[in-house]
Design an enzyme around this catalytic site. Structure first.
Site, PDB file in Angstrom:
ATOM      1  N   HIS A 142       0.803  -1.234   0.000  1.00 55.03           N
ATOM      2  CA  HIS A 142       0.000   0.000   0.000  1.00 55.03           C
ATOM      3  C   HIS A 142       0.833   1.280   0.000  1.00 55.03           C
ATOM      4  CE1 HIS A 142      -3.566  -2.381   0.621  1.00 55.03           C
ATOM      5  NE2 HIS A 142      -3.177  -2.817   1.800  1.00 55.03           N
TER       6      HIS A 142
HETATM    7  F1  V1D Z   1      -8.339  -2.735  13.192  1.00 54.51           F
HETATM    8  C1  V1D Z   1      -7.350  -1.870  13.372  1.00 54.51           C
HETATM    9  C2  V1D Z   1      -6.880  -1.620  14.641  1.00 54.51           C
HETATM   10  C3  V1D Z   1      -5.880  -0.717  14.820  1.00 54.51           C
HETATM   11  C4  V1D Z   1      -5.372  -0.048  13.743  1.00 54.51           C
HETATM   12  C5  V1D Z   1      -5.866  -0.314  12.465  1.00 54.51           C
HETATM   13  C6  V1D Z   1      -6.867  -1.225  12.278  1.00 54.51           C
HETATM   14  C7  V1D Z   1      -7.370  -1.494  10.921  1.00 54.51           C
HETATM   15  C8  V1D Z   1      -8.100  -2.566  10.478  1.00 54.51           C
HETATM   16  N1  V1D Z   1      -8.336  -2.376   9.144  1.00 54.51           N
HETATM   17  N2  V1D Z   1      -7.163  -0.715   9.879  1.00 54.51           N
HETATM   18  C9  V1D Z   1      -7.723  -1.256   8.836  1.00 54.51           C
HETATM   19  C10 V1D Z   1      -7.660  -0.689   7.462  1.00 54.51           C
HETATM   20  N3  V1D Z   1      -7.934   0.705   7.521  1.00 54.51           N
HETATM   21  C11 V1D Z   1      -9.141   1.236   7.344  1.00 54.51           C
HETATM   22  C12 V1D Z   1      -9.192   2.693   7.574  1.00 54.51           C
HETATM   23  C13 V1D Z   1     -10.438   3.280   7.994  1.00 54.51           C
HETATM   24  N4  V1D Z   1     -10.028   4.452   7.237  1.00 54.51           N
HETATM   25  C14 V1D Z   1     -10.769   5.436   6.772  1.00 54.51           C
HETATM   26  C15 V1D Z   1      -9.113   3.614   6.483  1.00 54.51           C
HETATM   27  O1  V1D Z   1     -10.098   0.554   7.026  1.00 54.51           O
HETATM   28  C16 V1D Z   1      -6.311  -0.879   6.826  1.00 54.51           C
HETATM   29  C17 V1D Z   1      -6.029  -2.282   6.440  1.00 54.51           C
HETATM   30  C18 V1D Z   1      -4.618  -2.429   5.949  1.00 54.51           C
HETATM   31  C19 V1D Z   1      -4.319  -3.782   5.378  1.00 54.51           C
HETATM   32  C20 V1D Z   1      -2.858  -3.930   5.087  1.00 54.51           C
HETATM   33  C21 V1D Z   1      -2.481  -5.159   4.300  1.00 54.51           C
HETATM   34  O2  V1D Z   1      -2.990  -6.315   4.861  1.00 54.51           O
HETATM   35  O3  V1D Z   1      -3.019  -5.164   3.006  1.00 54.51           O
HETATM   36  C22 V1D Z   1      -0.968  -5.251   4.223  1.00 54.51           C
HETATM   37  N5  V1D Z   1      -0.324  -5.673   3.208  1.00 54.51           N
HETATM   38  O4  V1D Z   1       0.997  -5.640   3.448  1.00 54.51           O
HETATM   39  C23 V1D Z   1       1.176  -5.212   4.655  1.00 54.51           C
HETATM   40  C24 V1D Z   1      -0.054  -4.952   5.180  1.00 54.51           C
HETATM   41 ZN    ZN Z   2      -4.013  -7.167   3.436  1.00 52.50          ZN
END
Ligand code: V1D
Ligand code: ZN
Ligand code: CA
Length: 465
Positions: A142
């Site tokens: 990302h």
């Molecule tokens: F659940 C959480 C608790 C603490 C911090 C973050 C999270 C979390 C879960 N899912 N964050 C997410 C995703 N972010 C959102 C945000 C809400 N906003 C408006 C955006 O939904 C991010 C998920 C990232 C996934 C990363 C990956 O798995 O694809 C990755 N690939 O390589 C490394 C990581």
């Molecule tokens: Zn992922």
């Protein structure tokens, strides 16, 4: 010679014993410790002696700036949890620092290790000194040119692909993480030198991009491939779409190197994902791509149920090596994580509804295949021949093959990864290495061709042909 799909591959594996010590924070789902757990399984399964194990060099600012902006790299290098409050909110916002991408201790060093492993692996493949390279600390798909995103700070994948592009006319990137590989797609959206293919959950899900009609622009039109999937896809459904799509991609694109991001959050029971793949189904994707006998770079990515992430990447290391490993997990430093069954493979979740009907998968497949049919000619690029001994800048040689037969503690294992002569080309294969022994069966072999360095062709974080 690696003619048969089942023949043994020469595998290089990149691991830094420090990686498991980085910590995103208490409530953060990203746990670098999972990489140490995978490593520990790999060692205790005895896979250590079957491959070359390297501790990667740490990527420099200059390495990172092949893709990332200087301003962003300078920020990553300077920021710490102790001085974070001295930055204005607008600066932190600009670099997208926040809940998903917190500032943690060693944030820059962590990124250096992740990127160093993937770059070193790409160099190794370019030198034709290995068939398959593995960096489970990589796959951070990302990260953008000037900002962090989705737990990723430095895009090791883009950096590795830029390295591969020095020797390969066409590089194929495949992403089986449950999330869309948006950072890699964006970097190569305008070029036909890289085809990106992402399979991901789509619809009210991070990062929100990756619709089937997102296909690339300008010279890159139809070189971005997106396979949006719905909750609950199982091994059967995944294979039903992955294999024909990848078969068609290989026929129409004819790459000479492949990068496969093996994000393990597409597994059943992942803390963030909602797919229903087993470790066997996930590993089938690796097996399938391996059969094309092209230089292959395997990277990590997401994965938040860490016992399953380590199972998956240990198994996929065995798949790369074509070596069967026991279903019963050997005793290891994290043995209790694998209770109660201590089995290698995971089962699908019976109660999870598969929203991907055969009709839905067929519709997506037909659309993707239709887009691929438009591609008739490979991309044209400037090339120049280079002399036989012109391979240089191999900073990957940090070798340890003194593998124990007995089980070792993590501390001992980490200590056993030692530095070698950074610029040595000799290793244990003699002058010229294995290059004469390796045969890549796909028609695009150009082993003595160096392509014009494309890393300077970036404009606003996007590569131009
Ligand atoms: F659940 C959480 C608790 C603490 C911090 C973050 C999270 C979390 C879960 N899912 N964050 C997410 C995703 N972010 C959102 C945000 C809400 N906003 C408006 C955006 O939904 C991010 C998920 C990232 C996934 C990363 C990956 O798995 O694809 C990755 N690939 O390589 C490394 C990581
Ligand atoms: Zn992922
Ligand atoms: Ca994906």
């Amino acid at each position: 010679m690696n003619k048969s799909p089942h023949s043994k591959k020469h595998v290089c594996y990149y691991y830094d014993g420090e990686i498991g010590n980085f910590y995103y924070g208490e409530r953060h789902p990203m746990k670098p410790q999972r990489i140490r757990m995978a490593h520990n399984l790999i060692i205790n399964y005895g896979l250590f002696n079957k491959m070359e194990v390297y501790r990667p060099f740490k990527a420099s600012d200059e390495d990172m700036e092949k893709f990332h902006s200087t301003e962003y790299v300078d920020f990553l290098k300077s920021v710490t949890p102790y001085n974070e409050s001295t930055y204005t909110r607008s600066v932190l916002e600009k670099f997208n620092i926040g809940t998903d991408c917190p500032v943690f201790e060693g944030i820059y060093e962590f990124s250096q290790i992740s990127a160093g492993g993937s770059i070193a692996a790409a160099i190794k493949l370019n030198k034709q000194k290995s068939d398959i390279c593995i960096n489970w600390a990589g796959g951070l798909h990302h990260a953008k040119c000037g900002e962090a995103s989705g737990f990723c700070y430095v895009n090791d994948i883009v950096l590795a692909i830029l390295e591969l592009l020095k020797y390969h006319k066409r590089v194929l990137y495949i992403d089986i993480d449950v999330h869309h590989g948006d950072g890699v797609e964006q970097a190569f959206y305008l070029t036909d030198r890289v085809m990106t293919v992402s399979f991901h959950k789509y619809g009210n899900y991070f990062p929100g991009t990756g619709a089937v009609d997102e296909v690339g622009s300008e010279t890159g039109k139809y070189y971005s491939v997106n396979v949006p999937l719905l909750t609950g896809i199982n091994d059967v459904g995944y294979q039903k779409i992955f294999e024909p799509v990848m078969e068609a991609v290989m026929v129409s694109y004819q790459p000479s190197a492949i990068v496969l991001q093996c994000g393990a959050d597409s597994l059943a029971g992942d803390r963030l994902g909602s797919f229903n793949l087993t470790t066997e189904g996930h590993g089938k994707c690796v097996e399938f791509m391996k059969k094309f006998n092209l230089p292959l770079l395997l990277l990590g990515g997401g994965g938040y149920t860490i016992r399953n992430v380590s199972r998956c990447w240990a198994y996929e290391t065995a798949v790369a090596l074509n070596h069967d490993i026991a279903e019963h997990i050997p005793y290891n430093d994290y043995y209790e994580y694998f209770a109660p069954d201590h089995k290698l493979h995971i089962m699908p979740i019976k109660t999870l509804n598969n929203q991907n009907s055969d009709e839905y998968l067929d519709k997506i497949k037909v659309k993707v295949l239709e887009n691929l049919r438009v591609l008739t000619h490979g991309p044209s690029v400037q090339v120049r021949d280079i002399p036989e001994d012109a391979f240089k800048h191999d900073k990957s040689a940090v070798r340890d093959n003194r593998n124990p037969d007995e089980r070792l503690s993590q501390e001992e294992l980490d200590q056993r990864v030692q530095r070698d002569n950074e610029y040595s080309d000799s290793e244990d294969e003699g002058k010229g290495g294995r290059k004469n022994n390796i045969s890549f069966e796909w028609p695009n072999k150009s082993p003595r061709m160096e392509l014009i360095d494309t890393s300077k062709n970036f404009e606003n974080g996007r590569m131009k042909n």
